[in-house]
Design a protein around this motif. Structure first.
Motif, PDB file in Angstrom:
ATOM      1  N   PHE A 174       0.834  -1.200   0.000  1.00  8.25           N
ATOM      2  CA  PHE A 174       0.000   0.000   0.000  1.00  8.25           C
ATOM      3  C   PHE A 174       0.874   1.257   0.000  1.00  8.25           C
ATOM      4  CE2 PHE A 174      -2.835   3.148   2.061  1.00  8.25           C
ATOM      5  CZ  PHE A 174      -3.857   3.116   1.133  1.00  8.25           C
ATOM      6  N   ALA A 175       1.942   1.258   0.788  1.00 14.10           N
ATOM      7  CA  ALA A 175       2.856   2.405   0.819  1.00 14.10           C
ATOM      8  C   ALA A 175       3.507   2.609  -0.550  1.00 14.10           C
ATOM      9  CB  ALA A 175       3.922   2.200   1.889  1.00 14.10           C
ATOM     10  N   MET A 176       3.903   1.509  -1.202  1.00 15.96           N
ATOM     11  CA  MET A 176       4.485   1.617  -2.539  1.00 15.96           C
ATOM     12  C   MET A 176       3.457   2.117  -3.547  1.00 15.96           C
ATOM     13  SD  MET A 176       6.841  -1.812  -2.641  1.00 15.96           S
ATOM     14  CE  MET A 176       7.331  -1.634  -4.341  1.00 15.96           C
ATOM     15  N   PHE A 177       2.215   1.685  -3.400  1.00 14.18           N
ATOM     16  CA  PHE A 177       1.130   2.128  -4.276  1.00 14.18           C
ATOM     17  C   PHE A 177       0.936   3.638  -4.155  1.00 14.18           C
ATOM     18  CE2 PHE A 177      -3.473   2.983  -4.700  1.00 14.18           C
ATOM     19  CZ  PHE A 177      -3.642   2.645  -6.029  1.00 14.18           C
ATOM     20  N   ILE A 178       0.873   4.132  -2.917  1.00 14.38           N
ATOM     21  CA  ILE A 178       0.705   5.574  -2.679  1.00 14.38           C
ATOM     22  C   ILE A 178       1.909   6.353  -3.215  1.00 14.38           C
ATOM     23  CG2 ILE A 178       0.521   7.352  -0.882  1.00 14.38           C
ATOM     24  CD1 ILE A 178      -2.050   5.745  -1.336  1.00 14.38           C
ATOM     25  N   ALA A 179       3.105   5.845  -2.973  1.00 13.18           N
ATOM     26  CA  ALA A 179       4.312   6.531  -3.444  1.00 13.18           C
ATOM     27  C   ALA A 179       4.362   6.570  -4.970  1.00 13.18           C
ATOM     28  CB  ALA A 179       5.559   5.843  -2.894  1.00 13.18           C
TER      29      ALA A 179
ATOM     30  N   VAL B 122       6.890   0.857 -12.590  1.00 10.93           N
ATOM     31  CA  VAL B 122       7.564  -0.332 -12.056  1.00 10.93           C
ATOM     32  C   VAL B 122       7.192  -0.518 -10.587  1.00 10.93           C
ATOM     33  CG1 VAL B 122       9.828  -1.316 -11.499  1.00 10.93           C
ATOM     34  CG2 VAL B 122       9.433  -0.254 -13.727  1.00 10.93           C
ATOM     35  N   MET B 123       7.147   0.567  -9.850  1.00  9.40           N
ATOM     36  CA  MET B 123       6.808   0.509  -8.425  1.00  9.40           C
ATOM     37  C   MET B 123       5.370   0.034  -8.221  1.00  9.40           C
ATOM     38  SD  MET B 123       7.694   3.573  -5.916  1.00  9.40           S
ATOM     39  CE  MET B 123       7.977   3.350  -4.217  1.00  9.40           C
ATOM     40  N   LEU B 124       4.463   0.432  -9.095  1.00  8.45           N
ATOM     41  CA  LEU B 124       3.075  -0.004  -9.003  1.00  8.45           C
ATOM     42  C   LEU B 124       2.957  -1.511  -9.215  1.00  8.45           C
ATOM     43  CD1 LEU B 124       0.183   1.026  -8.617  1.00  8.45           C
ATOM     44  CD2 LEU B 124       0.048   1.306 -11.082  1.00  8.45           C
ATOM     45  N   VAL B 125       3.689  -2.031 -10.194  1.00  9.48           N
ATOM     46  CA  VAL B 125       3.691  -3.474 -10.439  1.00  9.48           C
ATOM     47  C   VAL B 125       4.336  -4.212  -9.261  1.00  9.48           C
ATOM     48  CG1 VAL B 125       4.619  -5.286 -11.944  1.00  9.48           C
ATOM     49  CG2 VAL B 125       3.648  -3.211 -12.936  1.00  9.48           C
ATOM     50  N   ALA B 126       5.418  -3.647  -8.724  1.00  3.35           N
ATOM     51  CA  ALA B 126       6.076  -4.261  -7.569  1.00  3.35           C
ATOM     52  C   ALA B 126       5.156  -4.259  -6.347  1.00  3.35           C
ATOM     53  CB  ALA B 126       7.374  -3.525  -7.250  1.00  3.35           C
ATOM     54  N   ALA B 127       4.369  -3.208  -6.182  1.00  3.20           N
ATOM     55  CA  ALA B 127       3.425  -3.144  -5.061  1.00  3.20           C
ATOM     56  C   ALA B 127       2.378  -4.242  -5.183  1.00  3.20           C
ATOM     57  CB  ALA B 127       2.745  -1.776  -5.018  1.00  3.20           C
ATOM     58  N   ALA B 128       1.891  -4.461  -6.393  1.00  2.00           N
ATOM     59  CA  ALA B 128       0.906  -5.527  -6.608  1.00  2.00           C
ATOM     60  C   ALA B 128       1.534  -6.886  -6.341  1.00  2.00           C
ATOM     61  CB  ALA B 128       0.349  -5.449  -8.021  1.00  2.00           C
ATOM     62  N   ALA B 129       2.774  -7.084  -6.770  1.00  2.00           N
ATOM     63  CA  ALA B 129       3.449  -8.360  -6.544  1.00  2.00           C
ATOM     64  C   ALA B 129       3.727  -8.588  -5.062  1.00  2.00           C
ATOM     65  CB  ALA B 129       4.753  -8.406  -7.337  1.00  2.00           C
ATOM     66  N   LEU B 130       4.142  -7.550  -4.359  1.00  2.00           N
ATOM     67  CA  LEU B 130       4.448  -7.671  -2.938  1.00  2.00           C
ATOM     68  C   LEU B 130       3.196  -7.951  -2.121  1.00  2.00           C
ATOM     69  CD1 LEU B 130       6.569  -7.456  -0.683  1.00  2.00           C
ATOM     70  CD2 LEU B 130       6.045  -5.018  -0.559  1.00  2.00           C
ATOM     71  N   ALA B 131       2.118  -7.245  -2.425  1.00  2.00           N
ATOM     72  CA  ALA B 131       0.882  -7.417  -1.662  1.00  2.00           C
ATOM     73  C   ALA B 131       0.190  -8.727  -2.004  1.00  2.00           C
ATOM     74  CB  ALA B 131      -0.042  -6.230  -1.907  1.00  2.00           C
ATOM     75  N   GLY B 132       0.402  -9.256  -3.200  1.00  2.00           N
ATOM     76  CA  GLY B 132      -0.260 -10.479  -3.610  1.00  2.00           C
ATOM     77  C   GLY B 132      -1.694 -10.219  -4.044  1.00  2.00           C
ATOM     78  N   LYS B 133      -2.354 -11.280  -4.489  1.00  2.00           N
ATOM     79  CA  LYS B 133      -3.724 -11.153  -4.998  1.00  2.00           C
ATOM     80  C   LYS B 133      -4.671 -10.655  -3.918  1.00  2.00           C
ATOM     81  CE  LYS B 133      -7.437 -13.887  -6.993  1.00  2.00           C
ATOM     82  NZ  LYS B 133      -7.864 -15.224  -7.369  1.00  2.00           N
ATOM     83  N   GLU B 134      -4.615 -11.265  -2.746  1.00  2.00           N
ATOM     84  CA  GLU B 134      -5.508 -10.873  -1.665  1.00  2.00           C
ATOM     85  C   GLU B 134      -5.198  -9.464  -1.174  1.00  2.00           C
ATOM     86  OE1 GLU B 134      -3.696 -13.749  -1.478  1.00  2.00           O
ATOM     87  OE2 GLU B 134      -5.279 -15.158  -2.030  1.00  2.00           O
ATOM     88  N   GLY B 135      -3.908  -9.148  -1.088  1.00  2.00           N
ATOM     89  CA  GLY B 135      -3.503  -7.821  -0.642  1.00  2.00           C
ATOM     90  C   GLY B 135      -3.895  -6.744  -1.636  1.00  2.00           C
TER      91      GLY B 135
END
Length: 180
Positions: A25-30, A64-77
């Motif tokens: 979520f922090a990466m998504f906002i950033a 790139v950061m948005l894609v990394a945020a999705a990967a880090l949080a996972g599907k449920e996240g």
């Protein structure tokens, strides 16, 4: 009856935000926020060419950061983040129906900027130069137009959307029912 697929099991469980979801979520906002800081580069005296290069790099890094945020949080996240963000935005959505006075005020706020923009080139000789080229007046008209869309309510959004749907048909209320 027990859930037998992973999707059914995950829909039964409530996702609790752990460190991965919080970091995602922090990466998504950033990734959304830092490209908005690009205009500040001009205030620091950075050359136009350098601003263009830095802006390009920041936009690529944000994607790139948005894609990394999705990967880090996972599907449920990612579903949790999406639910929280859209849930917050939905709380600010216009109501479906509004009162007649609110509708009339919104309609005036919607129509006046459009009329001024449409008529200004034709009536330019009657409009002083200070008004015709005033950027603040243009921004005020744009803001009035945007605010009016929220004042007019969800029914107006449907009417506006119907303009772009070929098969849409207008349904006028019965005048004998006493509706404005």
């Amino acid at each position: 009856m027990e859930p037998n697929t992973r999707d059914e099991m995950s829909s039964k469980m409530e996702v609790k935000p752990g460190w991965r979801i919080k970091a995602g979520f922090a990466m998504f906002i950033a990734s959304i926020a830092w490209p908005l800081l690009m205009p500040l580069l001009m205030l620091f005296g950075v050359s136009t060419g350098a601003v263009a290069k830095i802006s390009g790099m920041l936009l690529i890094a944000a994607e790139v950061m948005l894609v990394a945020a999705a990967a880090l949080a996972g599907k449920e996240g990612f579903a949790y983040i999406k639910q929280r963000v859209f849930g917050l935005l939905k709380s600010y959505a216009p109501p479906e129906t509004v009162s007649a006075s609110r509708y009339k005020i919104g309609l005036v706020m919607f129509t006046v900027p459009l009329l001024f923009t449409f008529l200004a080139p034709y009536l330019g000789i009657f409009i002083p130069k200070q008004i015709a080229g005033n950027v603040l007046l243009a921004i005020g008209g744009d803001l009035s137009l945007l605010i009016s869309l929220f004042l007019l309510g969800g029914d107006f959004w449907d009417k506006l959307r119907a303009l772009y749907v070929h098969g849409a048909v207008a349904s006028m209320p019965d005048k004998s029912a006493g509706t404005p």
